[in-house]
Structures are given as C-alpha cells and as structure tokens.
Design a protein around this motif. Structure first.
Motif, PDB file in Angstrom:
ATOM      1  N   GLY A  54      -6.835  29.472  18.960  1.00 51.03           N
ATOM      2  CA  GLY A  54      -6.899  30.877  19.321  1.00 51.03           C
ATOM      3  C   GLY A  54      -8.226  31.239  19.958  1.00 51.03           C
ATOM      4  N   PHE A  55      -9.321  30.683  19.429  1.00 51.45           N
ATOM      5  CA  PHE A  55     -10.635  30.918  20.016  1.00 51.45           C
ATOM      6  C   PHE A  55     -10.666  30.442  21.471  1.00 51.45           C
ATOM      7  CE2 PHE A  55     -14.847  29.479  21.202  1.00 51.45           C
ATOM      8  CZ  PHE A  55     -15.648  30.563  20.864  1.00 51.45           C
ATOM      9  N   VAL A  56     -10.118  29.257  21.707  1.00 51.44           N
ATOM     10  CA  VAL A  56     -10.049  28.730  23.078  1.00 51.44           C
ATOM     11  C   VAL A  56      -9.295  29.701  23.979  1.00 51.44           C
ATOM     12  CG1 VAL A  56      -9.063  26.898  24.519  1.00 51.44           C
ATOM     13  CG2 VAL A  56     -10.254  26.318  22.395  1.00 51.44           C
ATOM     14  N   GLY A  57      -8.168  30.222  23.484  1.00 48.70           N
ATOM     15  CA  GLY A  57      -7.364  31.155  24.270  1.00 48.70           C
ATOM     16  C   GLY A  57      -8.086  32.457  24.553  1.00 48.70           C
ATOM     17  N   VAL A  58      -8.856  32.955  23.580  1.00 48.18           N
ATOM     18  CA  VAL A  58      -9.599  34.207  23.774  1.00 48.18           C
ATOM     19  C   VAL A  58     -10.650  34.032  24.871  1.00 48.18           C
ATOM     20  CG1 VAL A  58     -11.286  35.758  22.712  1.00 48.18           C
ATOM     21  CG2 VAL A  58      -9.212  35.132  21.468  1.00 48.18           C
ATOM     22  N   VAL A  59     -11.407  32.935  24.819  1.00 49.05           N
ATOM     23  CA  VAL A  59     -12.440  32.695  25.841  1.00 49.05           C
ATOM     24  C   VAL A  59     -11.809  32.543  27.218  1.00 49.05           C
ATOM     25  CG1 VAL A  59     -14.256  31.118  26.605  1.00 49.05           C
ATOM     26  CG2 VAL A  59     -14.052  31.692  24.185  1.00 49.05           C
ATOM     27  N   ASP A  60     -10.691  31.836  27.291  1.00 45.75           N
ATOM     28  CA  ASP A  60     -10.004  31.689  28.583  1.00 45.75           C
ATOM     29  C   ASP A  60      -9.494  33.036  29.098  1.00 45.75           C
ATOM     30  OD1 ASP A  60     -10.427  28.964  28.762  1.00 45.75           O
ATOM     31  OD2 ASP A  60      -8.510  28.434  27.840  1.00 45.75           O
ATOM     32  N   ALA A  61      -9.038  33.899  28.174  1.00 48.73           N
ATOM     33  CA  ALA A  61      -8.492  35.198  28.567  1.00 48.73           C
ATOM     34  C   ALA A  61      -9.550  36.106  29.175  1.00 48.73           C
ATOM     35  CB  ALA A  61      -7.838  35.882  27.367  1.00 48.73           C
ATOM     36  N   ILE A  62     -10.823  35.952  28.761  1.00 46.07           N
ATOM     37  CA  ILE A  62     -11.890  36.779  29.339  1.00 46.07           C
ATOM     38  C   ILE A  62     -12.565  36.089  30.522  1.00 46.07           C
ATOM     39  CG2 ILE A  62     -12.297  37.967  27.158  1.00 46.07           C
ATOM     40  CD1 ILE A  62     -14.820  36.289  26.787  1.00 46.07           C
ATOM     41  N   GLY A  63     -11.994  34.967  30.964  1.00 48.50           N
ATOM     42  CA  GLY A  63     -12.507  34.303  32.150  1.00 48.50           C
ATOM     43  C   GLY A  63     -13.584  33.275  31.896  1.00 48.50           C
ATOM     44  N   GLY A  64     -13.725  32.817  30.642  1.00 52.15           N
ATOM     45  CA  GLY A  64     -14.757  31.833  30.317  1.00 52.15           C
ATOM     46  C   GLY A  64     -16.092  32.488  30.023  1.00 52.15           C
ATOM     47  N   VAL A  65     -17.085  31.668  29.717  1.00 50.04           N
ATOM     48  CA  VAL A  65     -18.421  32.184  29.408  1.00 50.04           C
ATOM     49  C   VAL A  65     -19.469  31.387  30.167  1.00 50.04           C
ATOM     50  CG1 VAL A  65     -17.888  33.080  27.120  1.00 50.04           C
ATOM     51  CG2 VAL A  65     -18.560  30.700  27.358  1.00 50.04           C
ATOM     52  N   THR A  66     -20.559  32.064  30.506  1.00 48.95           N
ATOM     53  CA  THR A  66     -21.685  31.415  31.179  1.00 48.95           C
ATOM     54  C   THR A  66     -22.767  31.117  30.158  1.00 48.95           C
ATOM     55  OG1 THR A  66     -21.209  32.612  33.227  1.00 48.95           O
ATOM     56  CG2 THR A  66     -23.391  31.596  33.024  1.00 48.95           C
ATOM     57  N   ILE A  67     -23.139  29.843  30.038  1.00 50.95           N
ATOM     58  CA  ILE A  67     -24.135  29.397  29.071  1.00 50.95           C
ATOM     59  C   ILE A  67     -25.245  28.650  29.800  1.00 50.95           C
ATOM     60  CG2 ILE A  67     -24.592  27.921  27.070  1.00 50.95           C
ATOM     61  CD1 ILE A  67     -22.872  30.148  26.238  1.00 50.95           C
ATOM     62  N   ASP A  68     -26.493  28.986  29.473  1.00 49.43           N
ATOM     63  CA  ASP A  68     -27.633  28.206  29.961  1.00 49.43           C
ATOM     64  C   ASP A  68     -27.900  27.119  28.930  1.00 49.43           C
ATOM     65  OD1 ASP A  68     -29.851  27.189  31.152  1.00 49.43           O
ATOM     66  OD2 ASP A  68     -31.041  29.027  31.095  1.00 49.43           O
ATOM     67  N   VAL A  69     -27.363  25.946  29.170  1.00 47.47           N
ATOM     68  CA  VAL A  69     -27.434  24.846  28.201  1.00 47.47           C
ATOM     69  C   VAL A  69     -28.826  24.214  28.256  1.00 47.47           C
ATOM     70  CG1 VAL A  69     -26.404  22.651  27.493  1.00 47.47           C
ATOM     71  CG2 VAL A  69     -24.974  24.424  28.547  1.00 47.47           C
ATOM     72  N   PRO A  70     -29.601  24.294  27.154  1.00 48.78           N
ATOM     73  CA  PRO A  70     -30.970  23.790  27.198  1.00 48.78           C
ATOM     74  C   PRO A  70     -31.072  22.267  27.158  1.00 48.78           C
ATOM     75  CG  PRO A  70     -30.484  24.648  25.020  1.00 48.78           C
ATOM     76  CD  PRO A  70     -29.291  24.949  25.877  1.00 48.78           C
ATOM     77  N   PHE A  71     -30.132  21.634  26.459  1.00 52.21           N
ATOM     78  CA  PHE A  71     -30.151  20.180  26.314  1.00 52.21           C
ATOM     79  C   PHE A  71     -28.743  19.634  26.481  1.00 52.21           C
ATOM     80  CE2 PHE A  71     -33.378  21.958  23.415  1.00 52.21           C
ATOM     81  CZ  PHE A  71     -34.534  21.412  23.988  1.00 52.21           C
ATOM     82  N   ARG A  72     -28.670  18.399  26.930  1.00 56.95           N
ATOM     83  CA  ARG A  72     -27.382  17.749  27.086  1.00 56.95           C
ATOM     84  C   ARG A  72     -26.689  17.624  25.734  1.00 56.95           C
ATOM     85  NH1 ARG A  72     -26.505  11.474  28.993  1.00 56.95           N
ATOM     86  NH2 ARG A  72     -24.229  11.548  29.294  1.00 56.95           N
TER      87      ARG A  72
END
Length: 216
Positions: A54-72
């Motif tokens: 469900g969490f995956v579906g919610v994030v997809d429903a809002i178009g994804g999220v932008t994250i500044d990933v500090p480390f691999r």
C-alpha cells in the motif's frame, strides 16, 4: 511490568498474546497505542496502518518522490514488499526521482547500515512525501490513491475527518518542524539482562512536553 522486547514488536505481541493487551480495540492496536502513549506521556487517539504494498501504491499515486541521496544504498538481499522474493537494490547518490518501490527500499534497506542511519533515511522520506503531497497533487491522484488506500489502509480515523486532515497539509511548516530522534545514548536509561536498551522514559516525556509547547 515491562515489555521486554523492541518497541516495533508490539503489534506482533498483540497477535501472540491478545490477553495481555485488553482494551476497546484489537489487541495489537491496544498494544501499539498504549505502548507509544506510555513512553511519550501523551494519549494516542488514532492510528493508521498501511501495508508495504500500500505504501508503494501511495507514493506512485502522488507521482513518486524526489530524494537527495547522500550515500549509495546497496542491499544484495533486499526483501521485496510482496513478502516472497529477494532482490538486489542499488540506489546511487545524488538527486533521485524514486517510484514507490525504490522509495520503500530507500527507507527499509538494512545491509551495510545501522538502525540509526535507516531511521535518518525514513525521516528524509517522510519530509519528501510531505513536499509532494500538496492539495493539487492529492486531487489529481485521488482516484488511484483511493483505490490503493481502500485495499491497504486500516485506521480508526473516521471518514468524516479525512477532508479536514487534507486541509491541514498546506499549513505544515516544514522549515520550523520539530523532530526528535529517540536514539542512544541520550535517551537510554540502562539495559536489561539480555542487553536490550531500556528507554529513559522521564527524559523522553519531558522533551515531548517541550516540543508540544513550542509547536503551538
């Protein structure tokens, strides 16, 4: 008079020992709301539980999220949200647009990182979701969002209150948001016979009161 396991095991404890958590709701809900309320020193009025899918579906429903990933972020044996398969996850550093699956992996990946680092990633993801979940975006994604939540959300929040909660989103000032991470060594008052940390409950409650007072 003390729950001897980690706090995130309370829900399962309610399933295993329902008689230990009497109350007005399901034993697992009683356990989680009661346990967190006891430590924080405040009543927990409501809860919302979303499945991993469900969490995956919610994030997809809002178009994804932008994250500044500090480390691999690498996890060679990441457990897929379907609870069956295992896969290799590799999220490169830098600004990344993550779909629901990768956003969940960013928050959950355990390999090559400790719990405190993982909590930091989860906090970052929460903030990113708040930024994406503006009223216009929620309105555009509502049909898909409603379908996802209908299948994967469990809550005791009444439907009549949902519009009011959505109206609160634009009023959240992330620049002045106060957040506390209850992590060692500051918030630990000792350890039990098995070496598990025991929270410094009086200090946690004191700081929760300060935060609530300064947030009004």
């Amino acid at each position: 008079d003390c729950f001897p396991r980690l706090l995130n095991e309370l829900f399962v404890a309610g399933i295993e020992s329902p008689q230990a958590f009497p109350g007005p709701q399901d034993p697992s809900v009683n356990a989680v709301k009661g346990g967190f309320g006891e430590i924080l020193g405040i009543p927990i009025h409501n809860y919302a539980m979303v499945t991993l899918e469900g969490f995956v579906g919610v994030v997809d429903a809002i178009g994804g999220v932008t994250i500044d990933v500090p480390f691999r972020i690498v996890d060679e044996t990441y457990p897929h949200e379907d609870g069956v398969t295992v896969e290799y996850i590799d999220i490169e550093p830098g600004v990344q647009q993550l779909d629901g699956h990768l956003a969940l992996a960013y928050a959950r990946a355990r390999r090559h990182a400790n719990d405190n680092a993982r909590m930091g990633r989860q906090r970052c993801l929460h903030n990113a979701i708040l930024e994406e979940a503006d009223p216009v975006g929620l309105a555009l994604g509502y049909p898909e969002l409603a379908g996802v939540l209908g299948d994967s959300l469990e809550t005791d929040i009444s439907l009549s209150r949902i519009p009011d909660l959505i109206d609160l989103i634009p009023r959240i000032d992330q620049e002045n948001m106060i957040s506390i991470r209850f992590i060692p060594p500051t918030y630990i008052g000792g350890s039990d016979d098995n070496g598990f940390n025991i929270p410094n409950t009086p200090l946690i409650r004191e700081h929760v009161k300060i935060v609530i007072k300064n947030s009004r």
